[in-house]
Design a protein around this motif. Structure first.
Motif, PDB file in Angstrom:
ATOM      1  N   MET A 137     -43.284 -13.224  53.675  1.00  0.00           N
ATOM      2  CA  MET A 137     -44.696 -14.674  53.712  1.00  0.00           C
ATOM      3  C   MET A 137     -43.359 -14.764  54.776  1.00  0.00           C
ATOM      4  O   MET A 137     -42.493 -14.295  55.485  1.00  0.00           O
ATOM      5  N   VAL A 138     -45.091 -15.996  55.605  1.00  0.00           N
ATOM      6  CA  VAL A 138     -43.991 -16.701  56.723  1.00  0.00           C
ATOM      7  C   VAL A 138     -42.960 -17.520  56.602  1.00  0.00           C
ATOM      8  O   VAL A 138     -42.993 -18.462  55.361  1.00  0.00           O
ATOM      9  N   LYS A 139     -41.589 -17.700  57.014  1.00  0.00           N
ATOM     10  CA  LYS A 139     -40.616 -18.822  56.779  1.00  0.00           C
ATOM     11  C   LYS A 139     -40.886 -19.818  57.128  1.00  0.00           C
ATOM     12  O   LYS A 139     -41.387 -20.969  56.862  1.00  0.00           O
ATOM     13  N   GLU A 140     -41.532 -20.160  58.245  1.00  0.00           N
ATOM     14  CA  GLU A 140     -42.777 -21.594  57.796  1.00  0.00           C
ATOM     15  C   GLU A 140     -43.607 -22.433  56.989  1.00  0.00           C
ATOM     16  O   GLU A 140     -44.518 -21.612  56.805  1.00  0.00           O
ATOM     17  N   ASN A 141     -43.481 -23.658  56.528  1.00  0.00           N
ATOM     18  CA  ASN A 141     -44.066 -23.544  55.583  1.00  0.00           C
ATOM     19  C   ASN A 141     -43.109 -22.702  54.605  1.00  0.00           C
ATOM     20  O   ASN A 141     -44.008 -23.287  53.401  1.00  0.00           O
ATOM     21  N   ASN A 142     -42.304 -22.600  54.069  1.00  0.00           N
ATOM     22  CA  ASN A 142     -42.060 -21.323  53.081  1.00  0.00           C
ATOM     23  C   ASN A 142     -40.902 -22.574  52.046  1.00  0.00           C
ATOM     24  O   ASN A 142     -39.826 -22.480  53.257  1.00  0.00           O
ATOM     25  N   PRO A 143     -40.930 -22.806  50.685  1.00  0.00           N
ATOM     26  CA  PRO A 143     -39.880 -23.483  50.143  1.00  0.00           C
ATOM     27  C   PRO A 143     -38.856 -22.629  50.187  1.00  0.00           C
ATOM     28  O   PRO A 143     -37.756 -23.756  49.598  1.00  0.00           O
ATOM     29  N   ILE A 144     -38.771 -21.496  50.390  1.00  0.00           N
ATOM     30  CA  ILE A 144     -37.607 -20.879  50.142  1.00  0.00           C
ATOM     31  C   ILE A 144     -36.136 -21.116  51.213  1.00  0.00           C
ATOM     32  O   ILE A 144     -34.940 -20.616  51.079  1.00  0.00           O
ATOM     33  N   TYR A 145     -36.936 -21.270  52.185  1.00  0.00           N
ATOM     34  CA  TYR A 145     -36.548 -21.426  53.581  1.00  0.00           C
ATOM     35  C   TYR A 145     -36.171 -22.307  54.460  1.00  0.00           C
ATOM     36  O   TYR A 145     -35.684 -23.173  55.605  1.00  0.00           O
ATOM     37  N   ASP A 146     -36.842 -23.844  53.252  1.00  0.00           N
ATOM     38  CA  ASP A 146     -36.604 -25.069  52.915  1.00  0.00           C
ATOM     39  C   ASP A 146     -34.950 -25.287  53.378  1.00  0.00           C
ATOM     40  O   ASP A 146     -34.128 -24.944  52.237  1.00  0.00           O
ATOM     41  N   ARG A 147     -34.367 -26.671  53.822  1.00  0.00           N
ATOM     42  CA  ARG A 147     -33.380 -27.492  53.969  1.00  0.00           C
ATOM     43  C   ARG A 147     -32.735 -27.637  52.514  1.00  0.00           C
ATOM     44  O   ARG A 147     -31.789 -27.123  52.592  1.00  0.00           O
ATOM     45  N   ASN A 148     -34.137 -27.819  52.128  1.00  0.00           N
ATOM     46  CA  ASN A 148     -33.416 -28.585  50.908  1.00  0.00           C
ATOM     47  C   ASN A 148     -33.030 -27.535  50.270  1.00  0.00           C
ATOM     48  O   ASN A 148     -32.007 -27.433  49.245  1.00  0.00           O
ATOM     49  N   THR A 149     -33.985 -26.648  49.618  1.00  0.00           N
ATOM     50  CA  THR A 149     -33.418 -25.362  49.307  1.00  0.00           C
ATOM     51  C   THR A 149     -32.100 -25.370  49.142  1.00  0.00           C
ATOM     52  O   THR A 149     -31.641 -24.828  48.146  1.00  0.00           O
ATOM     53  N   LEU A 150     -31.792 -24.891  51.008  1.00  0.00           N
ATOM     54  CA  LEU A 150     -31.532 -24.437  50.831  1.00  0.00           C
ATOM     55  C   LEU A 150     -29.476 -24.774  51.075  1.00  0.00           C
ATOM     56  O   LEU A 150     -28.622 -24.228  49.843  1.00  0.00           O
ATOM     57  N   GLU A 151     -29.304 -26.061  50.984  1.00  0.00           N
ATOM     58  CA  GLU A 151     -28.584 -27.090  50.647  1.00  0.00           C
ATOM     59  C   GLU A 151     -28.169 -27.230  48.972  1.00  0.00           C
ATOM     60  O   GLU A 151     -27.493 -26.863  48.144  1.00  0.00           O
ATOM     61  N   PHE A 152     -29.321 -26.888  47.843  1.00  0.00           N
ATOM     62  CA  PHE A 152     -29.406 -26.898  46.936  1.00  0.00           C
ATOM     63  C   PHE A 152     -28.435 -25.195  46.291  1.00  0.00           C
ATOM     64  O   PHE A 152     -27.882 -25.211  45.485  1.00  0.00           O
ATOM     65  N   VAL A 153     -29.191 -24.686  46.564  1.00  0.00           N
ATOM     66  CA  VAL A 153     -28.866 -23.317  46.951  1.00  0.00           C
ATOM     67  C   VAL A 153     -27.122 -23.104  46.779  1.00  0.00           C
ATOM     68  O   VAL A 153     -26.244 -22.668  45.598  1.00  0.00           O
ATOM     69  N   THR A 154     -26.687 -23.920  47.811  1.00  0.00           N
ATOM     70  CA  THR A 154     -24.987 -24.628  48.237  1.00  0.00           C
ATOM     71  C   THR A 154     -24.373 -24.991  47.006  1.00  0.00           C
ATOM     72  O   THR A 154     -23.541 -24.040  46.380  1.00  0.00           O
ATOM     73  N   VAL A 155     -24.497 -25.961  46.400  1.00  0.00           N
ATOM     74  CA  VAL A 155     -24.907 -27.279  45.626  1.00  0.00           C
ATOM     75  C   VAL A 155     -24.273 -26.061  44.183  1.00  0.00           C
ATOM     76  O   VAL A 155     -23.579 -26.335  43.593  1.00  0.00           O
TER      77      VAL A 155
ATOM     78  N   LEU B 181     -36.429 -30.706  46.116  1.00  0.00           N
ATOM     79  CA  LEU B 181     -36.448 -29.684  45.739  1.00  0.00           C
ATOM     80  C   LEU B 181     -37.494 -29.463  47.016  1.00  0.00           C
ATOM     81  O   LEU B 181     -38.742 -30.193  45.881  1.00  0.00           O
ATOM     82  N   PRO B 182     -38.184 -28.826  47.788  1.00  0.00           N
ATOM     83  CA  PRO B 182     -39.732 -28.895  47.725  1.00  0.00           C
ATOM     84  C   PRO B 182     -40.781 -27.876  46.985  1.00  0.00           C
ATOM     85  O   PRO B 182     -39.936 -27.288  46.072  1.00  0.00           O
ATOM     86  N   GLU B 183     -42.000 -28.576  46.702  1.00  0.00           N
ATOM     87  CA  GLU B 183     -43.015 -27.637  45.746  1.00  0.00           C
ATOM     88  C   GLU B 183     -42.828 -26.580  45.821  1.00  0.00           C
ATOM     89  O   GLU B 183     -43.335 -26.423  47.245  1.00  0.00           O
ATOM     90  N   ALA B 184     -43.736 -25.190  44.924  1.00  0.00           N
ATOM     91  CA  ALA B 184     -43.308 -24.437  45.103  1.00  0.00           C
ATOM     92  C   ALA B 184     -44.691 -23.670  44.268  1.00  0.00           C
ATOM     93  O   ALA B 184     -44.080 -23.763  43.263  1.00  0.00           O
ATOM     94  N   ALA B 185     -45.139 -23.137  44.481  1.00  0.00           N
ATOM     95  CA  ALA B 185     -46.575 -22.456  43.932  1.00  0.00           C
ATOM     96  C   ALA B 185     -45.460 -21.149  43.135  1.00  0.00           C
ATOM     97  O   ALA B 185     -45.302 -20.331  43.545  1.00  0.00           O
ATOM     98  N   SER B 186     -46.237 -21.457  41.277  1.00  0.00           N
ATOM     99  CA  SER B 186     -45.607 -20.472  40.673  1.00  0.00           C
ATOM    100  C   SER B 186     -46.809 -19.270  40.877  1.00  0.00           C
ATOM    101  O   SER B 186     -47.934 -19.276  41.120  1.00  0.00           O
ATOM    102  N   ASP B 187     -46.149 -18.838  40.553  1.00  0.00           N
ATOM    103  CA  ASP B 187     -46.934 -17.057  39.681  1.00  0.00           C
ATOM    104  C   ASP B 187     -46.766 -16.506  38.440  1.00  0.00           C
ATOM    105  O   ASP B 187     -45.874 -15.965  38.254  1.00  0.00           O
ATOM    106  N   GLU B 188     -47.855 -17.397  37.514  1.00  0.00           N
ATOM    107  CA  GLU B 188     -46.912 -16.467  35.842  1.00  0.00           C
ATOM    108  C   GLU B 188     -47.260 -14.876  35.882  1.00  0.00           C
ATOM    109  O   GLU B 188     -45.950 -14.820  34.924  1.00  0.00           O
ATOM    110  N   ASP B 189     -47.746 -14.683  37.418  1.00  0.00           N
ATOM    111  CA  ASP B 189     -47.378 -13.160  36.499  1.00  0.00           C
ATOM    112  C   ASP B 189     -46.376 -12.545  36.855  1.00  0.00           C
ATOM    113  O   ASP B 189     -46.031 -11.120  37.044  1.00  0.00           O
ATOM    114  N   ILE B 190     -45.120 -13.109  38.169  1.00  0.00           N
ATOM    115  CA  ILE B 190     -44.033 -12.897  38.140  1.00  0.00           C
ATOM    116  C   ILE B 190     -43.047 -13.082  36.790  1.00  0.00           C
ATOM    117  O   ILE B 190     -42.751 -13.545  36.245  1.00  0.00           O
ATOM    118  N   ASP B 191     -42.224 -12.276  36.665  1.00  0.00           N
ATOM    119  CA  ASP B 191     -41.565 -11.556  35.154  1.00  0.00           C
ATOM    120  C   ASP B 191     -39.398 -11.959  35.769  1.00  0.00           C
ATOM    121  O   ASP B 191     -39.422 -10.917  36.264  1.00  0.00           O
TER     122      ASP B 191
END
Length: 182
Positions: A1-19, A56-66
């Motif tokens: 996955m490309v880091k640019e515009n990827n919700p898992i590398y978004d600053r808000n996601t990383l700050e949420f992970v910390t908290v 938290l940013p919008e993230a596409a959900s993949d129903e196939d991921i268990d």
């Protein structure tokens, strides 16, 4: 996955992970602090957790991921009972947002310990999934956490905060903490 515009590398996601990690660690060790210290930290940590989850940013959900959820019923119960023991008679409060409240002639009791354990269950699962470092799993974890926050544990956070605020700023409780420090 490309880091640019990827919700898992978004600053808000990383700050949420910390908290989220700080929250999970703190509730897992509930009982190591006295009641006042626990309540005092929770009234500061819960608004931060709520704020970071709401960003938290919008993230596409993949129903196939268990997703393999890691917070077990025993872990939930351990957190809930430690917090209940610590809060004692301050654990119970009257719930005003319960769906049955509009049809009830009597107050509905709720428990801070259950609210906090409910939040712990979702947030703990999120942290565990995020730690795996598998980008697809991390993205699904963000999507699921964001949706669960909106539909359930966001309200649980606010309910607990409301009740904890009353405990924290109760004059008798404040006097107890001052006496303990002397």
């Amino acid at each position: 996955m490309v880091k640019e515009n990827n919700p898992i590398y978004d600053r808000n996601t990383l700050e949420f992970v910390t908290v989220a990690l700080e929250y999970c660690t703190f509730v897992e060790t509930a009982g190591q602090a006295d009641r006042f210290a626990f309540v005092d930290k929770m009234v500061k940590l819960l608004p931060l957790l709520y704020l970071k989850a709401s960003l938290l940013p919008e993230a596409a959900s993949d129903e196939d991921i268990d997703l393999e959820l890691s917070v077990t019923e025993d872990m939930y119960e351990a957190v809930r009972s430690r917090i209940a023991d610590l809060l004692g008679d301050k654990d119970t409060y009257l719930e005003t947002f319960h769906p049955d409240m509009q049809y009830s002639d009597t107050p509905i009791a709720a428990f801070i310990s259950e609210n906090l354990a409910d939040v712990y269950q979702d947030v703990g699962n999120f942290v565990s999934l995020f730690r795996q470092g598998i980008e697809e799993v991390m993205q699904e974890a963000v999507a699921v956490c964001r949706e669960n926050f909106r539909s359930y544990w966001g309200q649980q956070t606010l309910n607990a905060l409301k009740a904890l605020h009353a405990v924290r700023y109760d004059m008798d409780e404040n006097l107890e903490s001052v006496e303990e420090e002397i």
